[in-house]
Write an enzyme that holds these catalytic residues in place. Structure first.
Site, mmCIF file in Angstrom:
data_model
loop_
_atom_site.group_PDB
_atom_site.id
_atom_site.type_symbol
_atom_site.label_atom_id
_atom_site.label_comp_id
_atom_site.label_asym_id
_atom_site.label_seq_id
_atom_site.Cartn_x
_atom_site.Cartn_y
_atom_site.Cartn_z
ATOM 1 N N SER A 1 -3.330 -9.566 -6.992
ATOM 2 C CA SER A 1 -3.653 -9.265 -5.595
ATOM 3 C C SER A 1 -3.624 -10.586 -4.827
ATOM 4 C CB SER A 1 -5.037 -8.629 -5.503
ATOM 5 O OG SER A 1 -6.008 -9.594 -5.860
ATOM 6 N N GLY B 1 -8.655 0.810 -7.359
ATOM 7 C CA GLY B 1 -7.514 1.325 -8.124
ATOM 8 C C GLY B 1 -6.187 1.201 -7.412
ATOM 9 N N ALA B 2 -6.185 0.589 -6.200
ATOM 10 C CA ALA B 2 -4.914 0.454 -5.479
ATOM 11 C C ALA B 2 -3.938 -0.405 -6.281
ATOM 12 C CB ALA B 2 -5.155 -0.167 -4.108
ATOM 13 N N GLY B 3 -4.456 -1.534 -6.785
ATOM 14 C CA GLY B 3 -3.591 -2.446 -7.526
ATOM 15 C C GLY B 3 -3.093 -1.810 -8.828
ATOM 16 N N ASP B 4 -3.973 -1.073 -9.500
ATOM 17 C CA ASP B 4 -3.589 -0.409 -10.761
ATOM 18 C C ASP B 4 -2.498 0.626 -10.499
ATOM 19 O OD1 ASP B 4 -5.905 -1.751 -11.552
ATOM 20 O OD2 ASP B 4 -7.139 0.046 -11.352
ATOM 21 N N ASN C 1 4.090 0.407 -3.762
ATOM 22 C CA ASN C 1 3.390 0.539 -2.475
ATOM 23 C C ASN C 1 3.013 1.998 -2.213
ATOM 24 O OD1 ASN C 1 3.521 -2.157 -1.893
ATOM 25 N ND2 ASN C 1 5.239 -2.016 -0.484
#
Ligand SMILES: Nc1ncnc2c1ncn2[C@@H]1O[C@H](COP(=O)(O)OP(=O)(O)OP(=O)(O)O)[C@@H](O)[C@H]1O
Ligand SMILES: O[C@H]1[C@H](O)[C@@H](O)[C@H](O)[C@@H](O)[C@H]1O
Length: 396
Positions: free
Chosen positions: A224, A274-277, A301
Site C-alpha cells: 500500500s 481487505g481492499a489490498g487483499d 482495482n
C-alpha cells in the site's frame, strides 16, 4: 493480443543463479498445464472499533479476502489450495471461504486484530492511514512443512501477523512457478505494550529483514502507499515488479525500465478492510485470464473497489460476477498459455486497456446499483468513518 517485442519484459522471476536455472528447468515439466495456485496466510478475527465502540466483528485475514475473489473470478480451469492456521476459537469455519478451504487447527487462539478507525471526518488524502491496528492474538506461524508437497502454477504469500516465515516463503518460491507477495506479510512488526491490549502493528524496512534476499525470486510485490516507503520501491523494482496501491486513486506498477498508473473504479466505501487483499487476488485473476500486468491491475482495482463497498469479506452479486466473467471471456487472451504459468510476464498496458477499463466500469456501476438496491441487504452506511458516505449516484 500479440504484445510487441518491446512490450515483453524480462523473464520473471529472474533466474539469476545457475542452480536456480537448473532447478527451474527440472521443475518446468512438473508444473504441467494445471493452473493450481497456493495461498499461504491465516484467517483471522477482525474487530472494528470507532470512538471506543465496537462497530463490527468479522472474518478477516488476507487469505479470506483473497480466496473470496479467486473463488469468484478465476477462469474455470484454475483452482487453488489454502494453507492457513486458526485456533479452537475460530468463529467463521462455516463462512464461505474457510468452508471451501479449511484451515489447519492449532492449540493457540486464532489471530485477531482490533482496527481502531478515527472518529474524525475522513482525511481528504486518498492514502492517509485509515486505522490503528493492534494484534490481540497470534496463532502459530506457518512452517515450510505445512505446505503441500506438490508444484503450483502460482503462489500468493498473504500473511497478516508475521505467520509466513522467511523459510516458508522460500519453500513457496521452490514449489510455485510465480510467487506474488503482499508486503504486509513481510514488514509488519508487533510492539507489545502494557495498556490497550495486544501489540501495536508497525512497519519495518524490508531491506533489514531476512525476506529481502528472496525478492529477486518473487514475481510481484504489492504494497500500500503507506507501506511503500518501508519496501523501498526504487531498490525493490530492480528485483521484481512492485505494485503500489493508492486507495481510491487506483495503483501504480514499477518494474525495471518502466512504470504505469492504473485508474481506479468508483465505489461507495463502507469499510476499507481487505481492499489490498482483494486487489492482489483480482490482479492474480487478471494474470490467470491471460492479461498483461498493467491490464491485470484493472482487475485488482475492480476487486479492491468491491471490497470497500461492504463490511468484511464481500459477497459478490451473481449478476455483477457474470458481467465481469463475460468481459474477461471476450477480452482475455492466451488462456491456453496464460502468463502466470509461463516464464515471462508482459508488463505494459495492451491496446485494449482503456476499453477493458470502460467495460469493467460498467460492471462497477452495476455493483453500485445492486448495492443500493433495497432488494439487496448491502446498502450500509460507512461504519468506519465519520465522513458522510458519497451518494451512490455521484460516486458511481
Ligand atoms: N475508496 C475506494 N474507491 C475505489 N477503489 C478503492 C477505494 N479504496 C481502495 N480501492 C481499491 O483497492 C486497492 C487497494 O486499496 P488500498 O491502497 O487502500 O489498500 P490497503 O491499504 O492495503 O487496504 P487494506 O489494508 O485495508 O486491505 C486500491 O488500489 C484501489 O484499487
Ligand atoms: O482482515 C484484515 C485484512 O486481511 C487486512 O489486509 C490486514 O491488514 C489486517 O491485519 C486484517 O485484520
Amino acid at each position: 493480443m500479440a504484445p510487441s517485442p518491446a512490450a515483453v519484459a524480462a523473464a520473471m522471476p529472474p533466474a539469476a543463479d545457475p542452480e536456480r536455472e537448473e532447478e527451474a528447468e527440472q521443475q518446468q515439466t512438473k508444473w504441467g498445464a494445471a493452473l493450481e495456485g497456493l495461498v499461504v496466510g491465516s484467517y483471522c478475527h477482525d474487530v472494528l472499533l470507532r470512538g471506543g465502540r465496537v462497530v463490527g466483528e468479522t472474518l478477516g485475514g488476507a487469505a479470506a479476502f483473497v480466496s473470496n475473489v479467486l473463488d469468484a473470478a478465476s477462469p474455470p480451469e484454475a483452482s487453488f489450495a489454502v494453507v492457513s492456521k486458526v485456533g479452537p476459537d475460530f468463529a467463521y469455519a462455516s463462512a464461505p471461504a474457510p468452508a471451501r478451504h479449511p484451515s489447519l487447527l492449532c492449540p493457540a487462539p486464532t489471530t485477531s486484530f482490533h482496527a481502531r478507525f478515527s472518529d474524525a471526518v475522513a482525511s481528504p488524502a486518498a492514502h492517509a492511514p485509515d486505522r490503528q491496528l493492534r494484534r490481540v492474538h497470534a496463532c502459530d506461524p506457518i512452517y515450510p512443512d505445512d505446505l503441500p508437497e506438490r508444484r503450483f502454477a502460482y503462489g500468493l504469500a498473504v500473511g497478516v501477523a508475521g505467520e509466513v516465515l522467511p523459510e516458508t516463503l522460500e519453500r513457496m518460491i521452490r514449489l510455485c512457478r510465480a510467487v506474488l507477495v503482499d508486503a504486509q506479510a513481510l514488514i509488519r512488526a508487533f510492539d507489545a505494550d502494557g495498556g490497550g491490549g495486544g501489540a501495536a502493528v508497525r512497519h519495518m524496512a524490508l531491506e533489514g529483514t531476512p525476506y529481502a534476499r528472496l525478492l529477486q525470486r518473487v514475481a510481484f510485490l504489492k504494497a500500500s502507499s503507506e507501506e511503500a516507503p518501508y519496501v523501498g520501491v526504487e531498490t525493490a523494482r530492480r528485483r521484481c515488479c512492485v505494485i503500489v496501491t493508492e486507495g481510491r486513486d487506483g495503483c501504480r506498477l514499477y518494474w525495471e525500465g518502466g512504470e504505469a498508473r492504473v485508474a481506479p473504479f468508483p465505489a461507495v466505501q463502507v469499510d476499507p478492510t481487505g481492499a489490498g487483499d482483494s486487489y492482489l487476488a483480482g490482479f492474480a485473476v487478471g494474470l490467470l485470464w491471460g492479461l498483461s500486468a498493467t491490464d491485470a491491475a484493472l482487475l485488482g482495482n475492480f476487486f479492491g473497489a468491491a471490497a470497500v463497498s461492504q463490511v468484511g469479506v464481500p459477497t459478490f452479486h451473481p449478476k455483477m460476477l457474470q458481467a465481469v466473467k463475460q468481459i474477461l471471456e471476450d477480452k482475455a487472451i492466451q488462456r491456453s498459455n496464460p502468463c502466470i504459468n509461463g516464464a515471462t510476464f508482459t508488463f505494459q498496458r495492451s491496446n485494449m486497456h482503456d476499453e477493458l477499463h470502460a467495460s469493467l466500469a460498467g460492471a462497477a456501476r452495476l455493483m453500485c446499483e445492486l448495492q443500493t438496491d433495497p432488494a439487496t441487504d448491502n446498502n450500509g452506511a460507512d461504519i468506519c468513518s465519520a465522513q458522510v458516505p458519497t451518494s451512490p449516484s455521484s460516486a458511481c
